[in-house]
Design an enzyme around this catalytic site. Structure first.
Site, short mmCIF file in Angstrom:
data_model
loop_
_atom_site.label_atom_id
_atom_site.label_comp_id
_atom_site.label_asym_id
_atom_site.label_seq_id
_atom_site.Cartn_x
_atom_site.Cartn_y
_atom_site.Cartn_z
N ILE A 195 16.78 -42.74 21.30
CA ILE A 195 16.80 -44.24 21.47
C ILE A 195 15.37 -44.75 21.51
O ILE A 195 14.58 -44.23 22.21
CB ILE A 195 17.51 -44.85 22.73
CG1 ILE A 195 18.99 -44.43 22.88
CG2 ILE A 195 17.46 -46.28 23.08
CD1 ILE A 195 19.80 -44.95 21.83
N GLU A 196 14.76 -45.75 20.67
CA GLU A 196 13.59 -46.19 20.72
C GLU A 196 13.80 -47.57 20.88
O GLU A 196 14.51 -48.40 20.47
CB GLU A 196 13.25 -46.14 18.84
CG GLU A 196 11.99 -46.55 18.77
CD GLU A 196 11.32 -46.49 17.24
OE1 GLU A 196 10.29 -46.84 16.84
OE2 GLU A 196 12.35 -46.01 16.56
#
Length: 138
Positions: free
Chosen positions: A127-128
């Site tokens: 998850i960015e």
């Protein structure tokens, strides 16, 4: 020639629907919404992102059909933009004891440069979370 406008939703195959919903609401501020029915007649779940996007959740034990060729938990790499300053995002992650995989680092998003920090969700999806870097902000 077809011309796409925007992404309406995507699907995450997850190992534990409850744990996924808890993570995405507490850590990323998503809203759990219910719609339709799964194969057992229970309401399906999705995560609302902003006013017009969502992530539909499929249980790895009973994925909805049709599905990806080989649906597996932990195979996604997602990037979310936020207006929340990245220093606040990092502080929030640290407060919740969410390990930061990498960042902050500069990357290239769909509309230009972004400053990103990476974490993992309960299934190991990358998850960015990023802030746009505006040329006029320098």
């Amino acid at each position: 020639m077809i011309s796409l406008d925007y992404l309406d939703h995507l699907v995450l195959t997850v190992s534990d629907l409850d744990r996924t919903c808890e993570f995405y609401t507490a850590v990323l501020g998503c809203e759990v919404i219910f719609f339709g029915q799964d194969l057992c007649g229970k309401p399906r779940r999705a995560l609302r992102i902003g006013p017009s996007q969502k992530i539909n959740l499929h249980s790895a034990k009973q994925p909805m059909l049709p599905t990806a060729q080989v649906p597996q938990p932990g195979t996604a790499d997602l990037c979310f933009l936020t207006k929340t300053p990245l220093t606040d995002v990092i502080g929030h992650f640290q407060h919740l004891a969410i390990p930061i995989v990498e960042g902050p680092v500069q990357r290239t998003g769909a509309q230009g440069s972004i400053l990103s920090v990476y974490i993992r969700d309960p299934d190991g999806n990358l998850i960015e979370v990023a802030n746009p870097i505006h040329a006029d902000s320098h």
